[in-house]
Design a protein around this motif. Structure first.
Motif, PDB file in Angstrom:
ATOM      1  N   SER A  97      -6.237   9.179   0.352  1.00 32.18           N
ATOM      2  CA  SER A  97      -6.531   7.696  -0.431  1.00 32.18           C
ATOM      3  C   SER A  97      -5.377   6.921  -0.386  1.00 32.18           C
ATOM      4  N   ALA A  98      -5.349   5.803  -0.952  1.00 36.39           N
ATOM      5  CA  ALA A  98      -4.141   4.904  -0.939  1.00 36.39           C
ATOM      6  C   ALA A  98      -4.176   4.028  -2.155  1.00 36.39           C
ATOM      7  N   ILE A  99      -3.145   3.764  -2.806  1.00 39.19           N
ATOM      8  CA  ILE A  99      -2.915   2.836  -4.038  1.00 39.19           C
ATOM      9  C   ILE A  99      -2.603   1.504  -3.277  1.00 39.19           C
ATOM     10  N   VAL A 100      -3.634   0.547  -3.552  1.00 42.95           N
ATOM     11  CA  VAL A 100      -3.550  -0.815  -2.947  1.00 42.95           C
ATOM     12  C   VAL A 100      -2.972  -1.789  -4.165  1.00 42.95           C
ATOM     13  N   GLU A 101      -2.026  -2.635  -3.645  1.00 44.72           N
ATOM     14  CA  GLU A 101      -1.423  -3.855  -4.687  1.00 44.72           C
ATOM     15  C   GLU A 101      -2.030  -4.986  -4.122  1.00 44.72           C
ATOM     16  N   LEU A 102      -2.852  -5.911  -5.124  1.00 43.98           N
ATOM     17  CA  LEU A 102      -3.137  -7.095  -4.572  1.00 43.98           C
ATOM     18  C   LEU A 102      -2.726  -8.146  -5.478  1.00 43.98           C
ATOM     19  N   LEU A 103      -2.567  -9.280  -4.974  1.00 43.25           N
ATOM     20  CA  LEU A 103      -2.411 -10.506  -5.832  1.00 43.25           C
ATOM     21  C   LEU A 103      -3.631 -11.043  -5.813  1.00 43.25           C
ATOM     22  N   VAL A 122       0.858  -1.023  -0.074  1.00 46.21           N
ATOM     23  CA  VAL A 122      -0.010   0.136   0.140  1.00 46.21           C
ATOM     24  C   VAL A 122       0.660   1.128  -0.093  1.00 46.21           C
ATOM     25  N   ARG A 123       0.673   2.362  -0.697  1.00 47.40           N
ATOM     26  CA  ARG A 123       1.233   3.528  -0.666  1.00 47.40           C
ATOM     27  C   ARG A 123       0.111   4.625  -0.645  1.00 47.40           C
ATOM     28  N   ARG A 124       0.531   5.800   0.081  1.00 45.14           N
ATOM     29  CA  ARG A 124      -0.600   6.685   0.343  1.00 45.14           C
ATOM     30  C   ARG A 124      -0.800   7.633  -0.940  1.00 45.14           C
ATOM     31  N   HIS A 125      -1.923   8.078  -1.220  1.00 44.01           N
ATOM     32  CA  HIS A 125      -2.195   8.932  -2.416  1.00 44.01           C
ATOM     33  C   HIS A 125      -2.983  10.181  -2.129  1.00 44.01           C
ATOM     34  N   GLY A 126      -2.199  11.194  -2.183  1.00 42.70           N
ATOM     35  CA  GLY A 126      -3.077  12.358  -1.597  1.00 42.70           C
ATOM     36  C   GLY A 126      -3.307  12.417  -0.175  1.00 42.70           C
ATOM     37  N   GLU A 127      -4.306  13.059   0.362  1.00 40.46           N
ATOM     38  CA  GLU A 127      -4.540  13.127   1.877  1.00 40.46           C
ATOM     39  C   GLU A 127      -4.969  12.217   2.552  1.00 40.46           C
TER      40      GLU A 127
END
Length: 250
Positions: free
Chosen positions: A19-25, A12-17
């Motif tokens: 939200s987050a960009i989530v990487e799933l398998l 997971v990496r934070r996006h903006g204030e």
């Protein structure tokens, strides 16, 4: 575009204030990223930890877009996994290896193996066996599988105790004896029909040495990468545990 699938959080990496960009398998859609609105909130942060299993609905206007995830928790393992050093290092390393898969390319067997590995990660010995098996499976999935079922020299299927560092093929005791100093040791738990309870400390170290060599040569170095710090951290944690267990009782 919309689909629903099971997924395991890789990162997971934070996006903006907020939200987050989530990487799933995911089981059916492979390694896949998506934006989770409010993913940085105190409500969603516990769900979006590496190692957790989730149900994800992905939506996007076009297939090539990043898209958004709506996520619900299924099995929240992270609190347990992150409660030990071997768990932290192990789940981080598993995620780094899973990232070698092409994005959005289904690998359902790898998904199942990752899920099974994370479900049996409490004991460091069991976790080590799962890590080694996962690395072997990833080598095969990426086209560099090792041939451990029969001797590369004689074709025998018994008494396989070595692996050729050149070909990745198993070698029997008799055929390998003249070159034993040049061959890798094939630990018993990687031989067909051998149960994990028979393993020794040496077996685990030999297993990591075996998979590490071929991962580095065939997968990582061609991409300009090396082994993750998390892999080294896990092996160090394993070594410390083995040394502690070897101390005489007070």
């Amino acid at each position: 575009m919309e689909w629903t699938d099971e997924g395991i959080v890789l990162g997971v990496r934070r996006h903006g204030e907020s939200s987050a960009i989530v990487e799933l398998l995911t089981r059916q859609h492979g390694r896949h990223l998506g934006l989770v609105r409010g993913g940085a909130s105190s409500r969603l942060r516990p769900l979006l930890q590496p190692g957790n299993s989730v149900s994800a609905v992905w939506r996007a206007r076009l297939d090539e877009h990043l898209g958004t995830y709506a996520i619900e928790g299924l099995k929240l393992r992270a609190a347990t996994l992150l409660g030990s050093s071997h768990g932290v290092y192990g789940v981080t390393h598993l995620a780094s290896i899973a990232r070698l898969l092409p994005e959005r390319d289904p690998h359902e067997d790898i998904f199942g193996l990752l899920e099974h590995s994370l479900d049996d990660f409490d004991d460091i010995g069991s976790a080590a066996v799962h890590l080694i098996h996962f690395e072997l499976a990833m080598l095969a999935e990426l086209g560099f599988g090792l041939a451990l079922e029969n001797c590369a020299v004689t074709g025998e299927t018994t008494d396989l105790i070595y692996v050729s560092p050149k070909s990745g093929g198993a070698v029997s005791r008799g055929a390998g004896e003249p070159w034993r100093d040049r061959l890798l040791r094939l630990p018993p738990f990687l031989r067909h029909g051998k149960a994990a309870h028979e393993l020794t400390d040496e077996d685990l170290q030999d297993g990591f040495r075996l998979t590490g060599l071929f991962l580095l040569r065939h997968v990582l170095e061609p991409r300009g990468q090396g082994h993750s710090d998390a892999r080294a951290g896990f092996i160090n944690a394993l070594t410390r545990q083995q040394a502690k267990a070897a101390l005489p009782a007070p």
